[in-house]
Scaffold this motif. Sequence first.
Motif, PDB file in Angstrom:
ATOM      1  N   TYR A  48     -21.803 -18.832  71.130  1.00 38.34           N
ATOM      2  CA  TYR A  48     -21.458 -19.882  70.172  1.00 38.34           C
ATOM      3  C   TYR A  48     -20.484 -20.896  70.789  1.00 38.34           C
ATOM      4  N   ARG A  49     -19.483 -20.381  71.497  1.00 36.05           N
ATOM      5  CA  ARG A  49     -18.522 -21.303  72.137  1.00 36.05           C
ATOM      6  C   ARG A  49     -19.220 -22.121  73.221  1.00 36.05           C
ATOM      7  N   PHE A  50     -20.127 -21.482  73.970  1.00 42.72           N
ATOM      8  CA  PHE A  50     -20.883 -22.208  74.995  1.00 42.72           C
ATOM      9  C   PHE A  50     -21.654 -23.363  74.368  1.00 42.72           C
ATOM     10  N   MET A  51     -22.208 -23.125  73.173  1.00 38.08           N
ATOM     11  CA  MET A  51     -23.072 -24.120  72.535  1.00 38.08           C
ATOM     12  C   MET A  51     -22.320 -25.157  71.712  1.00 38.08           C
ATOM     13  N   SER A  52     -21.038 -24.928  71.450  1.00 36.43           N
ATOM     14  CA  SER A  52     -20.350 -25.816  70.500  1.00 36.43           C
ATOM     15  C   SER A  52     -19.078 -26.455  71.037  1.00 36.43           C
ATOM     16  N   SER A  53     -18.602 -25.993  72.169  1.00 36.62           N
ATOM     17  CA  SER A  53     -17.365 -26.555  72.708  1.00 36.62           C
ATOM     18  C   SER A  53     -17.698 -27.679  73.687  1.00 36.62           C
ATOM     19  N   ALA A  54     -16.894 -28.701  73.715  1.00 40.39           N
ATOM     20  CA  ALA A  54     -17.136 -29.807  74.657  1.00 40.39           C
ATOM     21  C   ALA A  54     -15.823 -30.186  75.339  1.00 40.39           C
ATOM     22  N   GLN A  55     -15.201 -29.200  76.013  1.00 39.33           N
ATOM     23  CA  GLN A  55     -13.883 -29.433  76.609  1.00 39.33           C
ATOM     24  C   GLN A  55     -13.947 -30.346  77.826  1.00 39.33           C
ATOM     25  N   SER A  56     -14.929 -30.094  78.695  1.00 40.57           N
ATOM     26  CA  SER A  56     -14.962 -30.849  79.952  1.00 40.57           C
ATOM     27  C   SER A  56     -16.382 -30.883  80.501  1.00 40.57           C
ATOM     28  N   LEU A  57     -16.624 -31.806  81.433  1.00 46.02           N
ATOM     29  CA  LEU A  57     -17.954 -31.906  82.064  1.00 46.02           C
ATOM     30  C   LEU A  57     -18.057 -30.833  83.147  1.00 46.02           C
ATOM     31  N   LEU A  58     -18.762 -29.762  82.805  1.00 49.31           N
ATOM     32  CA  LEU A  58     -18.874 -28.601  83.685  1.00 49.31           C
ATOM     33  C   LEU A  58     -19.829 -28.863  84.837  1.00 49.31           C
ATOM     34  N   PHE A 111     -21.969 -27.710  94.960  1.00 46.08           N
ATOM     35  CA  PHE A 111     -23.180 -28.536  94.887  1.00 46.08           C
ATOM     36  C   PHE A 111     -24.115 -27.970  93.828  1.00 46.08           C
ATOM     37  N   ASP A 112     -25.235 -28.650  93.591  1.00 42.95           N
ATOM     38  CA  ASP A 112     -26.269 -28.198  92.646  1.00 42.95           C
ATOM     39  C   ASP A 112     -25.761 -28.161  91.197  1.00 42.95           C
ATOM     40  N   SER A 113     -25.355 -29.316  90.697  1.00 44.54           N
ATOM     41  CA  SER A 113     -24.754 -29.396  89.365  1.00 44.54           C
ATOM     42  C   SER A 113     -25.749 -29.823  88.280  1.00 44.54           C
ATOM     43  N   GLU A 114     -27.040 -29.520  88.463  1.00 42.69           N
ATOM     44  CA  GLU A 114     -28.041 -29.983  87.482  1.00 42.69           C
ATOM     45  C   GLU A 114     -27.906 -29.293  86.117  1.00 42.69           C
ATOM     46  N   PHE A 115     -27.163 -28.173  86.042  1.00 41.90           N
ATOM     47  CA  PHE A 115     -26.934 -27.516  84.757  1.00 41.90           C
ATOM     48  C   PHE A 115     -25.694 -28.063  84.045  1.00 41.90           C
ATOM     49  N   GLY A 116     -25.097 -29.113  84.618  1.00 43.08           N
ATOM     50  CA  GLY A 116     -23.851 -29.641  84.073  1.00 43.08           C
ATOM     51  C   GLY A 116     -24.003 -30.207  82.667  1.00 43.08           C
ATOM     52  N   PHE A 117     -22.975 -30.046  81.867  1.00 41.97           N
ATOM     53  CA  PHE A 117     -22.913 -30.587  80.496  1.00 41.97           C
ATOM     54  C   PHE A 117     -21.478 -30.431  80.011  1.00 41.97           C
ATOM     55  N   TYR A 118     -21.159 -31.045  78.868  1.00 45.10           N
ATOM     56  CA  TYR A 118     -19.821 -30.858  78.300  1.00 45.10           C
ATOM     57  C   TYR A 118     -19.762 -29.504  77.607  1.00 45.10           C
ATOM     58  N   GLY A 119     -18.970 -28.607  78.160  1.00 50.33           N
ATOM     59  CA  GLY A 119     -18.876 -27.258  77.615  1.00 50.33           C
ATOM     60  C   GLY A 119     -17.486 -26.691  77.807  1.00 50.33           C
ATOM     61  N   PRO A 120     -17.344 -25.385  77.583  1.00 50.77           N
ATOM     62  CA  PRO A 120     -16.026 -24.746  77.736  1.00 50.77           C
ATOM     63  C   PRO A 120     -15.652 -24.588  79.208  1.00 50.77           C
ATOM     64  N   THR A 121     -14.471 -25.075  79.577  1.00 46.55           N
ATOM     65  CA  THR A 121     -14.034 -25.069  80.977  1.00 46.55           C
ATOM     66  C   THR A 121     -14.100 -23.669  81.588  1.00 46.55           C
ATOM     67  N   GLY A 122     -13.822 -22.647  80.779  1.00 43.26           N
ATOM     68  CA  GLY A 122     -13.828 -21.276  81.284  1.00 43.26           C
ATOM     69  C   GLY A 122     -15.194 -20.812  81.767  1.00 43.26           C
ATOM     70  N   PHE A 123     -16.254 -21.529  81.395  1.00 41.36           N
ATOM     71  CA  PHE A 123     -17.588 -21.094  81.817  1.00 41.36           C
ATOM     72  C   PHE A 123     -17.768 -21.212  83.334  1.00 41.36           C
ATOM     73  N   ASP A 124     -17.309 -22.312  83.922  1.00 39.78           N
ATOM     74  CA  ASP A 124     -17.410 -22.465  85.379  1.00 39.78           C
ATOM     75  C   ASP A 124     -16.549 -21.417  86.094  1.00 39.78           C
ATOM     76  N   LEU A 125     -15.331 -21.212  85.588  1.00 40.43           N
ATOM     77  CA  LEU A 125     -14.436 -20.227  86.212  1.00 40.43           C
ATOM     78  C   LEU A 125     -15.036 -18.824  86.098  1.00 40.43           C
ATOM     79  N   GLY A 126     -15.617 -18.531  84.937  1.00 41.71           N
ATOM     80  CA  GLY A 126     -16.217 -17.215  84.719  1.00 41.71           C
ATOM     81  C   GLY A 126     -17.416 -16.966  85.623  1.00 41.71           C
ATOM     82  N   ALA A 127     -18.181 -18.016  85.916  1.00 38.56           N
ATOM     83  CA  ALA A 127     -19.337 -17.865  86.803  1.00 38.56           C
ATOM     84  C   ALA A 127     -18.878 -17.401  88.187  1.00 38.56           C
ATOM     85  N   LEU A 128     -17.828 -18.011  88.694  1.00 40.03           N
ATOM     86  CA  LEU A 128     -17.290 -17.600  89.996  1.00 40.03           C
ATOM     87  C   LEU A 128     -16.768 -16.175  89.934  1.00 40.03           C
ATOM     88  N   TRP A 129     -15.982 -15.906  88.912  1.00 40.93           N
ATOM     89  CA  TRP A 129     -15.366 -14.582  88.724  1.00 40.93           C
ATOM     90  C   TRP A 129     -16.460 -13.501  88.720  1.00 40.93           C
TER      91      TRP A 129
END
Length: 402
Positions: A219-229, A254-272
């Motif tokens: 739900y947070r992934f689909m509704s938050s627009a904190q930053s351009l991920l 690189f390879d940012s084709e999945f980018g959109f305005y979402g929760p900033t923690g999503f990018d950090l979580g992907a690395l983690w």
Amino acid sequence: RTTPDFDQLTLATVPHYLASRPALRPRIDASALSSVVEVGDGNLNLVFIVRDAHGSSLVLKQSLPHVRTDPSWPMTRERSTREWVVLDTHERADAAHVPALFDFDQAHFVLAMEDLSDHDVWRSELNSGRVQGWAAAEVGRYVARTSFASSVFGLDPLEQKRLVARTVNPELCEITENLVFTEPYIEHEHNAVLPGNEADVDALRRDRDVLREIGLAKYRFMSSAQSLLHGDLHTGSVFVRAESGGRPASLRAFDSEFGFYGPTGFDLGALWANFVLAAARAEALGDPDRAAQILALPAALMEAFEAEFRALWPTRLDARIWADDALEALLGDIRRDAAGYAGAKAVRRIVGFAKASDIETLEPALREGAARGVLRAGRVLILSRLGTDSVEALSATVSRIL
Ligand code: ADP
Ligand code: MG
Ligand code: MG
Ligand code: MG
């Protein structure tokens, strides 16, 4: 002579294509190319590396109208436009950490960018036993700079909303929504695990706390627009080049084709999540010291992200209502999101459609144990919202589980 068709670039048409792009004339001599190779190894697109006789080179990335690895799965070519807008925005915020952007051809869905062949994909490095630990802090600073600059702290609210509108990415977000947040938790034809891991998956699917937290994370992934991920920031989307012989270290996302305005923690979580996979591989291969080294990366990532975000905070556009003490609350929210998304992204790489070579290239006898460890570690991260938000404490627990 007929004009070549650039709808689908081939090794034969790339030279004509380059000659047709005025923006690329200063970058490469299209009349004196020395090599053109297609190197795409991802799931979706064609990637050509082009070199000329004078030593210049560049990369062309063209989207296909379908998934590269599955021609029966159609995929909007508009994803090229999203990748371009995200790369352009991120380059303005943090040029040091992305490939330089040379050209975008919207008619043919082709991005031209800097050739980073002197770098290596971070996942390959990790798989080969080279941790490149310095890279965690670099990529943390990348997420801080790009997320701050694209958030309402760094962008005028009218401009920010225009950018939100330009970067809506329904089709690629839907892939993430399905593959990360839904399919691993239901019976689905995309899923596959070793027979020995079926009980581990069942345990996860019966855990009501896990299902609730995954539902809320989706739900947070689909509704938050904190930053351009970046939107797909796993270790296979990061190039690294260690310092050597006076040449500085370099990291490029690189390879940012999945980018959109979402929760900033999503990018950090992907690395983690991908650090957890790499640590599970090291454990499976009987190298606990390297696993420990890798499990220090989530804290290095998050500390560098937070330090850079704190450093940028005084530059926020409006300090009237976003006072100093809002900052730590905000960073705490992002940290909790990151941990939860790390758990979700770890689980999907074991259960779901897109696996990771860190685990897949282990022989089955080792793979089963590694997969079990990742699923249990993923559960702890998914549930971490209910407990500690200390990254070190979570990594200590993950280390005991793996
Ligand atoms: P996809 O969207 O299909 O996953 P990527 O952008 O991830 O495509 O690129 C696929 C592969 O092409 C990368 O893993 C890397 O090996 C190579 N590649 C991509 N961009 C560059 C670049 N700028 N320089 C050199 N190689 C690149
Ligand atoms: Mg890729
Ligand atoms: Mg190399
Ligand atoms: Mg991609």
